[in-house]
Design a protein around this motif. Structure first.
Motif, PDB file in Angstrom:
ATOM      1  N   LEU A 136      11.842  -6.027  -4.760  1.00 31.26           N
ATOM      2  CA  LEU A 136      10.709  -6.657  -5.427  1.00 31.26           C
ATOM      3  C   LEU A 136      11.054  -7.129  -6.835  1.00 31.26           C
ATOM      4  CD1 LEU A 136       7.729  -7.205  -4.456  1.00 31.26           C
ATOM      5  CD2 LEU A 136       9.186  -5.924  -2.947  1.00 31.26           C
ATOM      6  N   LEU A 150      15.213  -5.719   1.627  1.00 29.77           N
ATOM      7  CA  LEU A 150      14.090  -5.161   2.392  1.00 29.77           C
ATOM      8  C   LEU A 150      14.511  -4.852   3.816  1.00 29.77           C
ATOM      9  CD1 LEU A 150      11.009  -7.277   1.255  1.00 29.77           C
ATOM     10  CD2 LEU A 150      11.444  -4.860   0.824  1.00 29.77           C
ATOM     11  N   CYS A 181      14.245  -1.318   5.701  1.00 29.88           N
ATOM     12  CA  CYS A 181      13.585  -1.104   6.991  1.00 29.88           C
ATOM     13  C   CYS A 181      14.514  -0.419   7.978  1.00 29.88           C
ATOM     14  CB  CYS A 181      13.113  -2.429   7.597  1.00 29.88           C
ATOM     15  SG  CYS A 181      11.738  -3.144   6.719  1.00 29.88           S
ATOM     16  N   VAL A 193       7.865   6.147   7.769  1.00 26.93           N
ATOM     17  CA  VAL A 193       7.885   4.681   7.808  1.00 26.93           C
ATOM     18  C   VAL A 193       6.548   4.152   7.325  1.00 26.93           C
ATOM     19  CG1 VAL A 193       8.094   2.645   9.273  1.00 26.93           C
ATOM     20  CG2 VAL A 193       9.522   4.614   9.724  1.00 26.93           C
ATOM     21  N   GLU A 194       5.468   4.773   7.826  1.00 25.67           N
ATOM     22  CA  GLU A 194       4.146   4.298   7.424  1.00 25.67           C
ATOM     23  C   GLU A 194       3.927   4.467   5.921  1.00 25.67           C
ATOM     24  OE1 GLU A 194       0.996   5.886   9.810  1.00 25.67           O
ATOM     25  OE2 GLU A 194      -0.545   4.875   8.616  1.00 25.67           O
ATOM     26  N   ALA A 236       6.064   1.873   4.070  1.00 21.69           N
ATOM     27  CA  ALA A 236       5.563   0.513   4.310  1.00 21.69           C
ATOM     28  C   ALA A 236       4.287   0.289   3.511  1.00 21.69           C
ATOM     29  CB  ALA A 236       5.317   0.293   5.800  1.00 21.69           C
ATOM     30  N   SER A 237       3.444   1.309   3.433  1.00 22.62           N
ATOM     31  CA  SER A 237       2.214   1.129   2.661  1.00 22.62           C
ATOM     32  C   SER A 237       2.536   1.103   1.163  1.00 22.62           C
ATOM     33  CB  SER A 237       1.179   2.203   3.008  1.00 22.62           C
ATOM     34  OG  SER A 237       1.361   3.350   2.244  1.00 22.62           O
ATOM     35  N   LEU A 277       5.185  -0.303  -0.006  1.00 18.58           N
ATOM     36  CA  LEU A 277       5.632  -1.677  -0.194  1.00 18.58           C
ATOM     37  C   LEU A 277       4.445  -2.606  -0.337  1.00 18.58           C
ATOM     38  CD1 LEU A 277       7.810  -3.884  -0.232  1.00 18.58           C
ATOM     39  CD2 LEU A 277       7.723  -3.911   2.249  1.00 18.58           C
ATOM     40  N   MET A 278       3.439  -2.381   0.509  1.00 24.63           N
ATOM     41  CA  MET A 278       2.244  -3.218   0.441  1.00 24.63           C
ATOM     42  C   MET A 278       1.574  -3.078  -0.926  1.00 24.63           C
ATOM     43  SD  MET A 278      -0.794  -3.276   3.182  1.00 24.63           S
ATOM     44  CE  MET A 278      -1.087  -4.803   3.986  1.00 24.63           C
ATOM     45  N   VAL A 321       3.685  -4.898  -3.607  1.00 23.01           N
ATOM     46  CA  VAL A 321       3.539  -6.359  -3.577  1.00 23.01           C
ATOM     47  C   VAL A 321       2.231  -6.772  -4.225  1.00 23.01           C
ATOM     48  CG1 VAL A 321       3.323  -8.378  -2.089  1.00 23.01           C
ATOM     49  CG2 VAL A 321       4.969  -6.615  -1.525  1.00 23.01           C
ATOM     50  N   GLN A 322       1.165  -6.026  -3.918  1.00 24.05           N
ATOM     51  CA  GLN A 322      -0.114  -6.358  -4.539  1.00 24.05           C
ATOM     52  C   GLN A 322      -0.061  -6.147  -6.047  1.00 24.05           C
ATOM     53  OE1 GLN A 322      -3.819  -5.378  -2.217  1.00 24.05           O
ATOM     54  NE2 GLN A 322      -2.341  -4.177  -1.038  1.00 24.05           N
ATOM     55  N   VAL A 380       2.575  -6.480  -7.973  1.00 23.21           N
ATOM     56  CA  VAL A 380       3.329  -7.589  -8.565  1.00 23.21           C
ATOM     57  C   VAL A 380       2.449  -8.835  -8.616  1.00 23.21           C
ATOM     58  CG1 VAL A 380       5.324  -9.107  -8.271  1.00 23.21           C
ATOM     59  CG2 VAL A 380       5.545  -6.679  -7.827  1.00 23.21           C
ATOM     60  N   TYR A 381       1.666  -9.014  -7.570  1.00 22.53           N
ATOM     61  CA  TYR A 381       0.736 -10.158  -7.541  1.00 22.53           C
ATOM     62  C   TYR A 381      -0.221 -10.105  -8.729  1.00 22.53           C
ATOM     63  CZ  TYR A 381      -3.222 -13.007  -6.144  1.00 22.53           C
ATOM     64  OH  TYR A 381      -4.229 -13.916  -6.130  1.00 22.53           O
TER      65      TYR A 381
END
Lengths: 395, 410
Positions: free
Chosen positions: A154, A191, A195, A207-208, A211-212, A214-215, A218-219, A221-222
């Motif tokens: 990221l 990434l 994974c 993993v969950e 992955a969450s 990461l989600m 990303v938000q 950084v947005y």
């Protein structure tokens, strides 16, 4: 040339000159650790290097499989083509290379420390067959690397440039397009490796979690992008609560969920997982606030030092003052459309923003220490405590 | 056909078919088989292209290809519906299970910020053909029926359909930024509307949502299978960055890239649903091979259409691949006949006039034909594999689908 040699030579190729003063480096210059006054980087580095000894070996930048890949040498060659351009990827790459030389991958280190501090599960014995080095399972080490991969990916993706916002000072469009291309591919490559690493852990809960994370990241950084200062230097009106939520997403979530995942790998129960989560979250928050405070605390500040108008002290300052007065102060600090950061800094330092940011930093530091109390005393736990002390001391 | 051989510069010491790998190797051994074939060809002093030609000509019941660019379905679909059930459109059959596909994908994108949510949902508007999810659910049913005559699709199998579509879309979003594309599926791309920075983040977000959904299925084997796809997609893009000097290497490189960028997702999604539906590894392999061969054929035809889809659609062909500097199947075959194309390939068609000249060469050569032949080979292999499953409407739909892959005209 071996890949390792290539990596070590990268700084020369990238035109780097001397250690970069990144946010992690500047902490050390004002941190006073255990009563010793310090103006040198030595103490932060000391905390870190002692921590690294405890976990067995310095956290590696990428897993060996990743390092030996064709893609990485391909990336390195492509990034070299960017030397001389203005693309942000070059700066990111320089920073990463320096960080790997100084072995300053904080997230990975914290994950390893907390794994060691928690030790094997007293309740669940199913991990007895896993191999353990220096008190840490190899799956937990792998997790630490994955965390760094996600963070780095990221970091690289943050450096993408909007092509329609380019100005002539940014150089040729072609260079920026090429830089974007390499940045996207490098980030995606990291990434994909993350994974793969996660799949190899053979644990879908982990993993969950990641992955969450990461989600969330990303938000986060947005939000960083969206709320950054526009042309008139006026940022969006976000209060401290929103700031906390967004900072959790961009800085806290990855470390928090990673610490929790490390506990899950060792089959610790929900309570232990939660304590690890809390440590990760609060430690990351106080670390970010500390980093935000640097421009306001350093003794000798150069006039040209800019600061982020969405950083903790500034947001708090606005909160106290009210929006209108704050906007007025920004306008007063503007001269011919340029912001006089030195003047604005004085204005802010005169207010309550800085002191309340320090308080907030200590608040989170204390919450982190509280979470640690449930772990048995050990070298690793002490190292985690020292990290908190290092980021919350302001002389 | 024989006259074609005269044009091969290097084909003079062609050894008879006995020395060359058998017909099944293209499909079964897959890419390693192709590379081995290339190596064998090199050893036999035969150019790679003549090997392909020998394979395609060694089968007398091969569909005869006219000089037309489009191939008629009746010739190519060699399926026999032993099930005797009514022949329905595979898309209709598949959509029965996919109702609410896009709504469900949107639910996975649980994002609070309006703009970000809008960006991520942009391509999940229900207007796509959902080719991959259709294959996935049809394969799921075919495998379930084969295993124990079950007429249900498990929730986890349906989730794979969603995940496949999400991974595909995430890669499209990033590809559009990389290629600086302005339009896709008849509308502006995400990067053109919201900018490159946000587009990249949107791609990352969709990928993370797909990973969460994947983890929730709770099956570590399935997680491993689909994370392989993510790695392959990235490696495929990297393969596209580089180029090979040696002509034989170029073709193998092209097929490897095609596998990684297109076929891997379809192959592995099929394998994933078969793992969820049936414990037999033979079935998993069948599913994988079907997906792989159909995926390869799909992309090859896509590459052909880039040269041939024309007058009635756009007034002139798109040549999008050439403009990106990519040498696809038709170009590589054409280069055999027109070696002057080598220089253009090496410089990625960057000189003015290269794109048009290359296109002319391709249309003058049999590049399009050869690529279509190859696609047909893959489809035949796919059909051969899937026919090993117990008869069912879904199995027959998959057979029919492989034919549709060949005959679509965008």
């Amino acid at each position: 040339m071996s890949l390792r040699q290539l990596l070590l030579r990268l700084p020369c190729y990238l035109g780097a000159s001397g250690p970069r003063r990144g946010p992690l480096d500047t902490i050390s210059s004002v941190v006073s650790w255990r009563g010793q006054s310090s103006r040198s980087p030595a103490h932060w580095n000391q905390v870190v290097s002692e921590a690294e000894k405890i976990v067995g070996y310095p956290t590696s930048f990428m897993s060996l499989r990743c390092l030996l890949s064709d893609e990485l040498s391909n990336i390195a060659m492509q990034v070299r083509k960017l030397v001389g351009t203005q693309h942000p990827l070059l700066t990111t790459a320089r920073g990463l290379v320096h960080d790997s030389q100084n072995n300053l991958q904080l997230r990975g280190l914290v994950v390893l420390l907390i794994s060691k501090a928690a030790g094997p599960s007293s309740v669940n014995a199913s991990c007895q067959s896993y191999d353990m080095v220096s008190g840490i399972y190899s799956c937990q080490r792998s997790l630490a690397e994955i965390t760094e991969l996600i963070h780095t990916a990221l970091l690289v993706h943050r450096g993408i440039v909007n092509l329609d916002e380019l100005q002539s000072s940014d150089g040729p469009l072609k260079d920026m397009q090429f830089g974007n291309k390499i940045a996207i591919l490098s980030g995606d490559f990291l990434l994909a490796n993350a994974c793969n690493g996660l799949a190899l852990l053979q644990n879908t809960k982990v993993v969950e979690l990641l992955a969450s994370a990461l989600m969330d990241l990303v938000q986060g950084v947005y939000h960083e992008n969206s709320t950054s200062a526009k042309e008139n230097h006026i940022t969006d009106d976000i209060g401290i609560l929103t700031w906390k939520k967004q900072t959790f997403l961009s800085h806290g979530a990855l470390l928090a969920k990673s610490c929790q995942a490390a506990m899950e790998l060792a089959k610790h129960d929900a309570e232990v997982q939660d304590m690890a989560f809390q440590y990760g979250k609060h430690m990351a928050m106080s670390h970010k606030i500390n980093s935000d405070l640097q421009p306001f605390i350093k003794e000798k500040t150069s006039d040209s030092l800019t600061f982020n108008l969405n950083s903790a002290p500034v947001v708090l300052h606005q909160e106290f003052l009210g929006r209108d007065l704050w906007i007025k102060q920004i306008r007063e600090a503007q001269r011919k459309g340029r912001l006089d950061y030195a003047k604005l800094r004085e204005t802010i330092s005169a207010g309550k923003g800085v002191t309340s940011a320090i308080d907030l930093c200590r608040y989170h530091g204390n919450k982190a220490l509280e979470a640690l109390e449930s772990f048995p005393p050990s070298e690793a736990r002490t190292a985690l405590e020292n990290i908190v002390f290092a980021v919350t001391r302001f002389s | 056909m024989a006259s074609c051989w005269c044009r091969w510069r290097r084909g003079c010491s062609w050894r008879p078919a006995a020395r060359s790998p058998g017909p099944g190797s293209l499909g079964r051994a897959g890419l390693s088989g192709l590379r081995a074939a290339a190596a064998a060809a090199a050893r036999a002093q035969m150019s790679y292209f003549s090997l392909v030609k020998s394979l395609t000509s060694a089968f007398p019941n091969m569909c005869s290809i006219s000089r037309f660019h489009h191939v008629t379905p009746a010739v190519c679909c060699c399926s026999k519906t032993r099930s005797g059930e009514k022949y329905t459109d595979p898309f209709n059959l598949g959509w029965r299970d996919l109702k609410g596909l896009y709504e469900d994908i949107r639910k996975e994108l649980f994002i609070s910020t309006t703009e970000l949510k809008e960006m991520c949902e942009y391509y999940f508007d229900g207007k796509g053909k959902a080719f991959r999810p259709i294959i996935v659910v049809l394969m799921a049913r075919a495998c379930n029926i084969h295993h124990n005559n079950s007429r249900n699709v498990q929730a986890s199998q349906r989730a794979i359909a969603l995940i496949a579509e999400m991974i595909h879309t995430a890669s499209l979003v990033h590809d559009d930024v990389i290629d600086d594309a302005s339009s896709r599926r008849g509308k502006h791309t995400v990067n053109k509307i919201w900018g490159e920075k946000k587009a990249v983040l949107a791609g990352d977000l969709i990928l993370s949502a797909a990973s969460i959904a994947l983890a929730r299925i709770g099956n570590t084997t399935v997680v491993s299978i689909l994370t392989q796809v993510i790695e392959d997609l990235v490696r495929g893009e990297f393969l596209q960055l580089g180029s090979k000097e040696n002509e034989n290497e170029r073709f193998a490189h092209y097929l490897e890239k095609t596998f990684k960028k297109t076929a891997s997702l379809i192959a592995n999604s099929c394998k994933a649903v078969s793992v969820l539906g049936c414990p037999d590894p033979v079935v998993h392999e069948i599913a994988y091979q079907y997906g792989k061969n159909v995926g390869l054929a799909f992309q090859l035809i896509d590459d052909v259409l880039d040269f041939t889809s024309c007058s009635d659609r756009m007034g002139k062909p798109t040549s999008a691949d050439l403009k990106l500097g990519l040498a696809t199947g038709p170009v590589l075959f054409a280069c055999q006949q027109f070696p002057e194309m080598n220089a253009m390939i090496m410089r990625r068609f960057s000189s003015p006039g290269d794109v048009d000249r290359a296109r002319q060469y391709v249309l003058q050569s049999d590049g399009v034909q050869q690529t279509t032949y190859l696609a047909q080979r893959y489809c035949r292999e796919a059909v051969r594999e899937i026919s090993k499953l117990r008869p069912s409407p879904e199995r027959d739909a998959l057979i029919q689908l492989s034919g549709i892959v060949l005959t679509r005209d965008k």
